[in-house]
Design an enzyme around this catalytic site. Structure first.
Site, PDB file in Angstrom:
ATOM      1  N   HIS A  56       0.844  -1.196   0.000  1.00 22.51           N
ATOM      2  CA  HIS A  56       0.000   0.000   0.000  1.00 22.51           C
ATOM      3  C   HIS A  56       0.879   1.245   0.000  1.00 22.51           C
ATOM      4  O   HIS A  56       2.038   1.209   0.443  1.00 22.51           O
ATOM      5  CB  HIS A  56      -0.898   0.012   1.229  1.00 22.51           C
ATOM      6  CG  HIS A  56      -1.977  -1.011   1.197  1.00 22.51           C
ATOM      7  ND1 HIS A  56      -3.024  -1.000   2.079  1.00 22.51           N
ATOM      8  CD2 HIS A  56      -2.187  -2.083   0.397  1.00 22.51           C
ATOM      9  CE1 HIS A  56      -3.844  -2.008   1.829  1.00 22.51           C
ATOM     10  NE2 HIS A  56      -3.338  -2.691   0.816  1.00 22.51           N
ATOM     11  N   GLU A  58       0.868   3.828   1.892  1.00 23.85           N
ATOM     12  CA  GLU A  58       1.353   4.205   3.218  1.00 23.85           C
ATOM     13  C   GLU A  58       2.543   3.360   3.644  1.00 23.85           C
ATOM     14  O   GLU A  58       3.518   3.871   4.206  1.00 23.85           O
ATOM     15  CB  GLU A  58       0.243   4.044   4.266  1.00 23.85           C
ATOM     16  CG  GLU A  58      -0.995   4.857   3.999  1.00 23.85           C
ATOM     17  CD  GLU A  58      -2.069   4.063   3.275  1.00 23.85           C
ATOM     18  OE1 GLU A  58      -1.762   3.411   2.250  1.00 23.85           O
ATOM     19  OE2 GLU A  58      -3.224   4.096   3.724  1.00 23.85           O
ATOM     20  N   CYS A  86      -5.986   1.739   5.892  1.00 29.79           N
ATOM     21  CA  CYS A  86      -6.646   0.501   6.305  1.00 29.79           C
ATOM     22  C   CYS A  86      -6.082   0.071   7.659  1.00 29.79           C
ATOM     23  O   CYS A  86      -5.151   0.685   8.191  1.00 29.79           O
ATOM     24  CB  CYS A  86      -6.426  -0.597   5.258  1.00 29.79           C
ATOM     25  SG  CYS A  86      -4.725  -1.219   5.214  1.00 29.79           S
ATOM     26  N   CYS A  89      -2.252  -0.683   7.530  1.00 25.22           N
ATOM     27  CA  CYS A  89      -1.433   0.520   7.482  1.00 25.22           C
ATOM     28  C   CYS A  89      -1.492   1.275   8.806  1.00 25.22           C
ATOM     29  O   CYS A  89      -0.484   1.828   9.257  1.00 25.22           O
ATOM     30  CB  CYS A  89      -1.866   1.405   6.323  1.00 25.22           C
ATOM     31  SG  CYS A  89      -1.512   0.647   4.704  1.00 25.22           S
TER      32      CYS A  89
END
Length: 147
Positions: A56, A58, A86, A89
């Site tokens: 992801h 992040e 999410c 993260c």
């Protein structure tokens, strides 16, 4: 003289990363890490390219920032991300002890808040920065995917 280094200024940079993800067929989420008004890391989702569900925006930005700083803690850093992180993260952000997280659009289905996740108690959270632009990019992506 006005300070140009506003939340909107940095969110525009995160949106540029999200647009790059969109162009590459990735879910369009972009993230940057800032310290002292300087971007020290930037990324976008790379899950398709790397065939890695943990890639992801992040996660990529946190890793790059930690490498830049030479340590695992992101004290005095701000993460700008176009979509609410999410739960995965949020966990990484929790452990990084990042000072501030600024996100654009809420993720009503998979955001850390709806999934029971949390950030470090000392982490400041700012929401809704350029929310409409951030949400529109994600909606356009999925509209395009679904035909």
């Amino acid at each position: 003289m006005d300070n140009i280094f506003t939340h909107e200024y940095f969110m525009k940079k995160a949106l540029q990363e999200a647009q790059e993800a969109f162009t590459r067929g990735e879910i369009p989420v972009g993230a940057i890490v800032v310290v002292d008004n300087r971007v020290i890391a930037k990324s976008h989702n790379l899950t398709e390219l790397l065939n890695d569900v943990t890639a992801h925006a992040e996660m990529q930005a946190v890793t790059a920032a930690a490498n830049f700083l030479g340590g695992k803690y992101l004290a005095n850093c701000t993460l700008y991300v176009t979509l609410e992180p999410c739960q995965m993260c949020a966990g990484a952000l929790y452990w990084s002890q990042i000072t501030r997280v600024v996100y654009g659009a809420a993720d009503e289905h998979r955001g850390y808040r709806t999934m029971g996740g949390k950030l470090h108690p000392k982490t400041e959270i700012v929401t809704g920065i350029m929310e409409q632009e951030c949400a529109a990019l994600v909606k356009d992506f999925f509209k395009q995917r679904r035909g």
